[in-house]
Design a protein around this motif. Sequence first.
Motif, PDB file in Angstrom:
ATOM      1  N   ALA A 158      72.581  49.001  70.717  1.00  0.00           N
ATOM      2  CA  ALA A 158      74.000  49.344  70.716  1.00  0.00           C
ATOM      3  C   ALA A 158      74.838  48.226  71.332  1.00  0.00           C
ATOM      4  CB  ALA A 158      74.221  50.647  71.483  1.00  0.00           C
ATOM      5  N   ARG A 159      74.324  47.594  72.371  1.00  0.00           N
ATOM      6  CA  ARG A 159      75.043  46.488  73.006  1.00  0.00           C
ATOM      7  C   ARG A 159      75.109  45.283  72.078  1.00  0.00           C
ATOM      8  NH1 ARG A 159      73.418  43.659  78.838  1.00  0.00           N
ATOM      9  NH2 ARG A 159      75.271  42.285  78.980  1.00  0.00           N
ATOM     10  N   VAL A 160      74.035  45.036  71.356  1.00  0.00           N
ATOM     11  CA  VAL A 160      74.016  43.940  70.388  1.00  0.00           C
ATOM     12  C   VAL A 160      75.070  44.173  69.313  1.00  0.00           C
ATOM     13  CG1 VAL A 160      72.672  42.839  68.548  1.00  0.00           C
ATOM     14  CG2 VAL A 160      71.604  43.334  70.758  1.00  0.00           C
ATOM     15  N   ARG A 161      75.120  45.396  68.768  1.00  0.00           N
ATOM     16  CA  ARG A 161      76.069  45.688  67.685  1.00  0.00           C
ATOM     17  C   ARG A 161      77.515  45.559  68.163  1.00  0.00           C
ATOM     18  NH1 ARG A 161      72.132  49.565  66.383  1.00  0.00           N
ATOM     19  NH2 ARG A 161      73.233  51.161  67.594  1.00  0.00           N
ATOM     20  N   THR A 162      77.786  46.015  69.382  1.00  0.00           N
ATOM     21  CA  THR A 162      79.142  45.893  69.910  1.00  0.00           C
ATOM     22  C   THR A 162      79.561  44.428  70.011  1.00  0.00           C
ATOM     23  OG1 THR A 162      78.960  47.950  71.167  1.00  0.00           O
ATOM     24  CG2 THR A 162      80.634  46.385  71.893  1.00  0.00           C
ATOM     25  N   ALA A 163      78.665  43.601  70.512  1.00  0.00           N
ATOM     26  CA  ALA A 163      78.955  42.166  70.620  1.00  0.00           C
ATOM     27  C   ALA A 163      79.165  41.549  69.240  1.00  0.00           C
ATOM     28  CB  ALA A 163      77.815  41.458  71.351  1.00  0.00           C
ATOM     29  N   VAL A 164      78.371  41.962  68.269  1.00  0.00           N
ATOM     30  CA  VAL A 164      78.494  41.426  66.912  1.00  0.00           C
ATOM     31  C   VAL A 164      79.868  41.732  66.332  1.00  0.00           C
ATOM     32  CG1 VAL A 164      77.675  41.664  64.537  1.00  0.00           C
ATOM     33  CG2 VAL A 164      76.036  41.460  66.411  1.00  0.00           C
ATOM     34  N   PHE A 165      80.308  42.974  66.433  1.00  0.00           N
ATOM     35  CA  PHE A 165      81.616  43.340  65.886  1.00  0.00           C
ATOM     36  C   PHE A 165      82.739  42.597  66.603  1.00  0.00           C
ATOM     37  CE2 PHE A 165      79.402  47.057  64.089  1.00  0.00           C
ATOM     38  CZ  PHE A 165      79.905  47.003  62.792  1.00  0.00           C
ATOM     39  N   ALA A 166      82.601  42.418  67.909  1.00  0.00           N
ATOM     40  CA  ALA A 166      83.627  41.689  68.661  1.00  0.00           C
ATOM     41  C   ALA A 166      83.669  40.221  68.241  1.00  0.00           C
ATOM     42  CB  ALA A 166      83.360  41.810  70.156  1.00  0.00           C
ATOM     43  N   LEU A 167      82.512  39.596  68.111  1.00  0.00           N
ATOM     44  CA  LEU A 167      82.453  38.183  67.749  1.00  0.00           C
ATOM     45  C   LEU A 167      82.943  37.943  66.323  1.00  0.00           C
ATOM     46  CD1 LEU A 167      78.987  37.366  69.333  1.00  0.00           C
ATOM     47  CD2 LEU A 167      81.191  36.463  70.100  1.00  0.00           C
ATOM     48  N   VAL A 168      82.498  38.776  65.402  1.00  0.00           N
ATOM     49  CA  VAL A 168      82.911  38.619  64.007  1.00  0.00           C
ATOM     50  C   VAL A 168      84.405  38.872  63.864  1.00  0.00           C
ATOM     51  CG1 VAL A 168      82.709  39.601  61.688  1.00  0.00           C
ATOM     52  CG2 VAL A 168      80.648  39.124  63.032  1.00  0.00           C
ATOM     53  N   GLY A 169      84.885  39.959  64.489  1.00  0.00           N
ATOM     54  CA  GLY A 169      86.307  40.280  64.395  1.00  0.00           C
ATOM     55  C   GLY A 169      87.189  39.198  64.998  1.00  0.00           C
ATOM     56  N   ALA A 170      86.790  38.678  66.150  1.00  0.00           N
ATOM     57  CA  ALA A 170      87.594  37.663  66.830  1.00  0.00           C
ATOM     58  C   ALA A 170      87.624  36.354  66.049  1.00  0.00           C
ATOM     59  CB  ALA A 170      87.055  37.428  68.231  1.00  0.00           C
ATOM     60  N   THR A 171      86.488  35.907  65.560  1.00  0.00           N
ATOM     61  CA  THR A 171      86.454  34.619  64.865  1.00  0.00           C
ATOM     62  C   THR A 171      87.129  34.696  63.500  1.00  0.00           C
ATOM     63  OG1 THR A 171      84.189  35.146  64.130  1.00  0.00           O
ATOM     64  CG2 THR A 171      84.425  33.739  66.062  1.00  0.00           C
ATOM     65  N   GLU A 172      86.935  35.791  62.781  1.00  0.00           N
ATOM     66  CA  GLU A 172      87.607  35.919  61.491  1.00  0.00           C
ATOM     67  C   GLU A 172      89.110  36.065  61.679  1.00  0.00           C
ATOM     68  OE1 GLU A 172      85.724  39.026  59.250  1.00  0.00           O
ATOM     69  OE2 GLU A 172      83.994  37.754  58.743  1.00  0.00           O
ATOM     70  N   GLY A 173      89.514  36.784  62.708  1.00  0.00           N
ATOM     71  CA  GLY A 173      90.941  36.919  62.998  1.00  0.00           C
ATOM     72  C   GLY A 173      91.564  35.589  63.374  1.00  0.00           C
ATOM     73  N   ALA A 174      90.866  34.809  64.180  1.00  0.00           N
ATOM     74  CA  ALA A 174      91.375  33.493  64.579  1.00  0.00           C
ATOM     75  C   ALA A 174      91.523  32.577  63.374  1.00  0.00           C
ATOM     76  CB  ALA A 174      90.442  32.858  65.606  1.00  0.00           C
ATOM     77  N   ALA A 175      90.604  32.683  62.422  1.00  0.00           N
ATOM     78  CA  ALA A 175      90.683  31.854  61.218  1.00  0.00           C
ATOM     79  C   ALA A 175      91.947  32.171  60.428  1.00  0.00           C
ATOM     80  CB  ALA A 175      89.456  32.077  60.342  1.00  0.00           C
ATOM     81  N   GLN A 176      92.268  33.449  60.294  1.00  0.00           N
ATOM     82  CA  GLN A 176      93.474  33.833  59.552  1.00  0.00           C
ATOM     83  C   GLN A 176      94.732  33.352  60.274  1.00  0.00           C
ATOM     84  OE1 GLN A 176      92.064  34.953  56.843  1.00  0.00           O
ATOM     85  NE2 GLN A 176      90.196  35.126  58.061  1.00  0.00           N
ATOM     86  N   LEU A 177      94.781  33.543  61.576  1.00  0.00           N
ATOM     87  CA  LEU A 177      95.940  33.103  62.352  1.00  0.00           C
ATOM     88  C   LEU A 177      96.080  31.584  62.311  1.00  0.00           C
ATOM     89  CD1 LEU A 177      95.463  35.491  65.398  1.00  0.00           C
ATOM     90  CD2 LEU A 177      97.330  35.602  63.732  1.00  0.00           C
ATOM     91  N   GLY A 178      94.956  30.894  62.360  1.00  0.00           N
ATOM     92  CA  GLY A 178      94.993  29.441  62.335  1.00  0.00           C
ATOM     93  C   GLY A 178      95.523  28.879  61.029  1.00  0.00           C
ATOM     94  N   CYS A 179      95.349  29.614  59.929  1.00  0.00           N
ATOM     95  CA  CYS A 179      95.848  29.149  58.632  1.00  0.00           C
ATOM     96  C   CYS A 179      97.372  29.105  58.604  1.00  0.00           C
ATOM     97  CB  CYS A 179      95.361  30.078  57.518  1.00  0.00           C
ATOM     98  SG  CYS A 179      93.613  29.908  57.138  1.00  0.00           S
TER      99      CYS A 179
END
Length: 204
Positions: A158-179
Amino acid sequence: MLRKRGERAIARRADHEAQQERISKAVWSILAGKGIEHLTIRAVAAEAGCTTGLVMHRFPGRKALLAHARDLLHARTRVRVERLEAEAGTPRAALRAILAQGMALSEDSAQEALVWMGFLAASVGDEELIALHRKNNRAWRDRVERLVAASAPDWEPARVRTAVFALVGATEGAAQLGCFDPASYSAATQEAMLDSLLVAYGLS
């Protein structure tokens, strides 16, 4: 006679592959450079320097063009992340490398983020395109999850999955904002954000 037939078959196959490559480049160029509203059969034909009939022979409609763009994006990133993972010395190094390549750190990665956004925008209300997105996004999350688990072998699932969603969400969000706001979300800022997040999760 058989040799000539074989040579003609090879020539036709090479011509077919060259046409496919031109059309693929045209789809990518329009979606990344002009936006989803400009992605039409006619526009792709003009960009590729071919007839609309040739485009429609391979892609009968806009949905097929969009699905092709998403498949291109998935193929491009898969090749890159597999190389980065193979070159990394540790699971944590691999994790950072593949997360960073998904951010808008270069012109190419910013284009990929724009294609990704265009596909998502067109997917609203279309179950087939949504299903394609979910399939590819799940494959991405599975890769990140495997690396997080390898980086922190004592963590509960469960801790692994939480970290995965946070990392994926943050990096994909940053990519959109950076564009759209590269002055505020520069490559250096995005990487600093990623490093801070990895430190916060104990994955640096």
